[in-house]
Design an enzyme around this catalytic site. Structure first.
Site, PDB file in Angstrom:
ATOM      1  N   HIS A  99      43.223  43.059  36.876  1.00 14.72           N
ATOM      2  CA  HIS A  99      44.557  42.836  37.446  1.00 14.72           C
ATOM      3  C   HIS A  99      45.587  43.868  37.014  1.00 14.72           C
ATOM      4  O   HIS A  99      46.679  43.919  37.583  1.00 14.72           O
ATOM      5  CB  HIS A  99      45.046  41.411  37.126  1.00 14.72           C
ATOM      6  CG  HIS A  99      45.812  40.776  38.262  1.00 14.72           C
ATOM      7  ND1 HIS A  99      46.011  39.422  38.357  1.00 14.72           N
ATOM      8  CD2 HIS A  99      46.420  41.312  39.339  1.00 14.72           C
ATOM      9  CE1 HIS A  99      46.721  39.159  39.449  1.00 14.72           C
ATOM     10  NE2 HIS A  99      46.980  40.293  40.063  1.00 14.72           N
ATOM     11  N   ASP A 126      46.874  33.025  40.369  1.00 15.75           N
ATOM     12  CA  ASP A 126      46.308  33.406  39.077  1.00 15.75           C
ATOM     13  C   ASP A 126      46.337  32.200  38.137  1.00 15.75           C
ATOM     14  O   ASP A 126      47.223  31.347  38.241  1.00 15.75           O
ATOM     15  CB  ASP A 126      47.175  34.532  38.479  1.00 15.75           C
ATOM     16  CG  ASP A 126      46.471  35.379  37.431  1.00 15.75           C
ATOM     17  OD1 ASP A 126      45.599  34.859  36.714  1.00 15.75           O
ATOM     18  OD2 ASP A 126      46.824  36.562  37.313  1.00 15.75           O
ATOM     19  N   HIS A 128      46.795  32.860  35.033  1.00 13.98           N
ATOM     20  CA  HIS A 128      47.653  33.422  33.977  1.00 13.98           C
ATOM     21  C   HIS A 128      48.916  34.016  34.598  1.00 13.98           C
ATOM     22  O   HIS A 128      48.893  34.480  35.736  1.00 13.98           O
ATOM     23  CB  HIS A 128      46.916  34.525  33.214  1.00 13.98           C
ATOM     24  CG  HIS A 128      45.540  34.138  32.761  1.00 13.98           C
ATOM     25  ND1 HIS A 128      44.428  34.265  33.576  1.00 13.98           N
ATOM     26  CD2 HIS A 128      45.101  33.612  31.602  1.00 13.98           C
ATOM     27  CE1 HIS A 128      43.357  33.840  32.928  1.00 13.98           C
ATOM     28  NE2 HIS A 128      43.732  33.424  31.727  1.00 13.98           N
ATOM     29  N   ASP A 130      50.612  36.697  33.302  1.00 13.74           N
ATOM     30  CA  ASP A 130      50.552  38.164  33.171  1.00 13.74           C
ATOM     31  C   ASP A 130      51.917  38.800  32.899  1.00 13.74           C
ATOM     32  O   ASP A 130      52.194  39.900  33.384  1.00 13.74           O
ATOM     33  CB  ASP A 130      49.922  38.786  34.433  1.00 13.74           C
ATOM     34  CG  ASP A 130      48.455  38.404  34.599  1.00 13.74           C
ATOM     35  OD1 ASP A 130      47.852  37.925  33.626  1.00 13.74           O
ATOM     36  OD2 ASP A 130      47.916  38.597  35.699  1.00 13.74           O
ATOM     37  N   HIS A 143      45.595  43.962  31.477  1.00 12.92           N
ATOM     38  CA  HIS A 143      45.525  43.034  32.622  1.00 12.92           C
ATOM     39  C   HIS A 143      46.374  41.783  32.384  1.00 12.92           C
ATOM     40  O   HIS A 143      46.586  41.012  33.318  1.00 12.92           O
ATOM     41  CB  HIS A 143      44.086  42.683  33.009  1.00 12.92           C
ATOM     42  CG  HIS A 143      43.355  41.763  32.082  1.00 12.92           C
ATOM     43  ND1 HIS A 143      42.166  41.149  32.428  1.00 12.92           N
ATOM     44  CD2 HIS A 143      43.604  41.351  30.809  1.00 12.92           C
ATOM     45  CE1 HIS A 143      41.735  40.407  31.433  1.00 12.92           C
ATOM     46  NE2 HIS A 143      42.581  40.509  30.437  1.00 12.92           N
ATOM     47  N   ASP A 229      43.994  36.867  42.031  1.00 13.38           N
ATOM     48  CA  ASP A 229      43.093  36.933  40.881  1.00 13.38           C
ATOM     49  C   ASP A 229      42.095  35.795  41.044  1.00 13.38           C
ATOM     50  O   ASP A 229      42.489  34.634  41.152  1.00 13.38           O
ATOM     51  CB  ASP A 229      43.906  36.763  39.590  1.00 13.38           C
ATOM     52  CG  ASP A 229      43.080  36.903  38.327  1.00 13.38           C
ATOM     53  OD1 ASP A 229      41.913  36.470  38.328  1.00 13.38           O
ATOM     54  OD2 ASP A 229      43.620  37.411  37.327  1.00 13.38           O
ATOM     55  N   ASP A 231      40.345  34.247  39.090  1.00 13.09           N
ATOM     56  CA  ASP A 231      40.372  33.158  38.106  1.00 13.09           C
ATOM     57  C   ASP A 231      41.439  32.111  38.435  1.00 13.09           C
ATOM     58  O   ASP A 231      41.553  31.107  37.735  1.00 13.09           O
ATOM     59  CB  ASP A 231      40.465  33.675  36.664  1.00 13.09           C
ATOM     60  CG  ASP A 231      41.821  34.253  36.281  1.00 13.09           C
ATOM     61  OD1 ASP A 231      42.843  33.880  36.878  1.00 13.09           O
ATOM     62  OD2 ASP A 231      41.854  35.081  35.348  1.00 13.09           O
ATOM     63  N   GLU A 274      39.716  40.900  39.458  1.00 11.41           N
ATOM     64  CA  GLU A 274      39.081  40.129  38.376  1.00 11.41           C
ATOM     65  C   GLU A 274      37.773  39.457  38.787  1.00 11.41           C
ATOM     66  O   GLU A 274      37.316  38.518  38.121  1.00 11.41           O
ATOM     67  CB  GLU A 274      40.053  39.090  37.770  1.00 11.41           C
ATOM     68  CG  GLU A 274      41.295  39.704  37.137  1.00 11.41           C
ATOM     69  CD  GLU A 274      41.052  40.400  35.790  1.00 11.41           C
ATOM     70  OE1 GLU A 274      39.944  40.266  35.216  1.00 11.41           O
ATOM     71  OE2 GLU A 274      41.980  41.081  35.312  1.00 11.41           O
TER      72      GLU A 274
END
Length: 304
Positions: A99, A126, A128, A130, A143, A229, A231, A274
């Site tokens: 990412h 995502d 997360h 970030d 990332h 992303d 994830d 990712e």
């Protein structure tokens, strides 16, 4: 027949990641037939192949940043490729890679939107947020920092690329599916006033209401960018990611998310990042990604 040409840009690197393998992501998406899938929906597809860049040295962080020189080099390549795609009137799809590559991608998009006099909206899908920086990151992995860089808060080498101190203003970005936030990131989110639709919000209100809120000010004057992303999904559905976090959206919830984005008719650029085939099961995560991208580009069960 669509008049839109989707330009596929592979960036095979794990330079910003914590584990090896994301560099194989672009080819895993090709194996899952991303090009053929979009062509069958009626889009023109131009696969520009993979960008070249430095190998990941896998050395410890220096001054809170891991692989900064290599991250800059990869993002420069991404920035240039996305800029060229937009100039050609194409819809760029960056296939990562990790990412951190969104720094180059979204910086180019922000400049393009500003020059066109259009409002930029970024949907950050995502687990997360970030928004770490070299001062707050526990790992130094870049990332975990692209949003901070795009907001002008990151290391100097990775900010200002859009021609402005910050590529994005805090109100230009909407986070969907967040469920893993470091303590100092929580403070940054509050200070910056970021719009975060975390998993509790999705649990309480459902994906439909969440996406209605996230998309409410998208109009014909909006350049809508999705930074996806993998994830973001629950790892039960998408095991092939480097930093999976339990408790994410289901496959069905992500389908609705993508379909509602498609319904706006404003999607103009995309990052898919990712995907880590080294951690995957028979390319399942890439196949799930392609199914979701298909919905994002307007496949639906019925004509609506």
């Amino acid at each position: 027949m669509n008049t839109i040409t989707v330009e596929l840009i592979g960036a095979p690197t794990d330079v910003g990641a914590s584990v090896r393998g994301a560099g194989m992501g672009p080819d895993a998406l090709r194996v899952a037939d991303i090009g053929g899938t979009l062509a069958r929906l009626g889009f023109g597809v131009l696969d520009k192949g993979n960008l070249a860049g430095p190998a990941t040295p896998w050395v410890p962080p220096a001054n809170g940043l891991r692989h900064i020189d290599e991250v800059v080099e990869w993002n420069r390549a991404v920035h240039s490729a996305v800029e060229q795609a937009l100039a050609a009137g194409h819809l760029p799809m960056l296939m990562g890679g990790d990412h951190c590559l969104a720094i180059g991608s979204i910086s180019a998009i922000a400049r393009h939107a500003r020059q066109a006099g259009r409002k930029l909206r970024v949907l950050w899908l995502d687990a997360h947020s970030d928004v770490n920086t070299e001062r707050t990151s526990p790992s130094g992995n870049i990332h975990g920092m692209p949003v901070a860089c795009l907001l002008g808060q990151g290391p100097q080498a990775l900010t200002g690329w859009s021609g402005e101190p910050a590529a994005l203003s805090p109100d230009a970005i909407r986070f969907i599916g967040i469920r893993s936030v470091d303590a100092e990131e929580k403070a940054a989110i509050r200070t910056l006033g970021l719009n975060v639709f975390d998993m509790r919000h999705i649990d309480e209100h459902g994906m439909r209401t969440t996406m209605t809120e996230a998309l409410q000010d998208v109009d014909e004057d909006t350049h809508l960018h999705v930074s996806f992303d993998l994830d973001c999904l629950d790892p039960d559905y998408a095991p092939g990611v480097g930093t999976g976090v339990r408790g994410g959206p289901t496959w069905r919830e992500m389908q609705l998310c993508m379909e509602m984005i498609a319904d706006t008719g404003r999607l103009a650029s995309l990052d898919v990042v990712e995907l880590n085939p080294a951690l995957d099961v028979r390319n399942r995560t890439a196949e799930v990604a392609v199914e979701l991208i298909e919905s994002l580009f307007g496949k639906s069960t019925l004509v609506r």
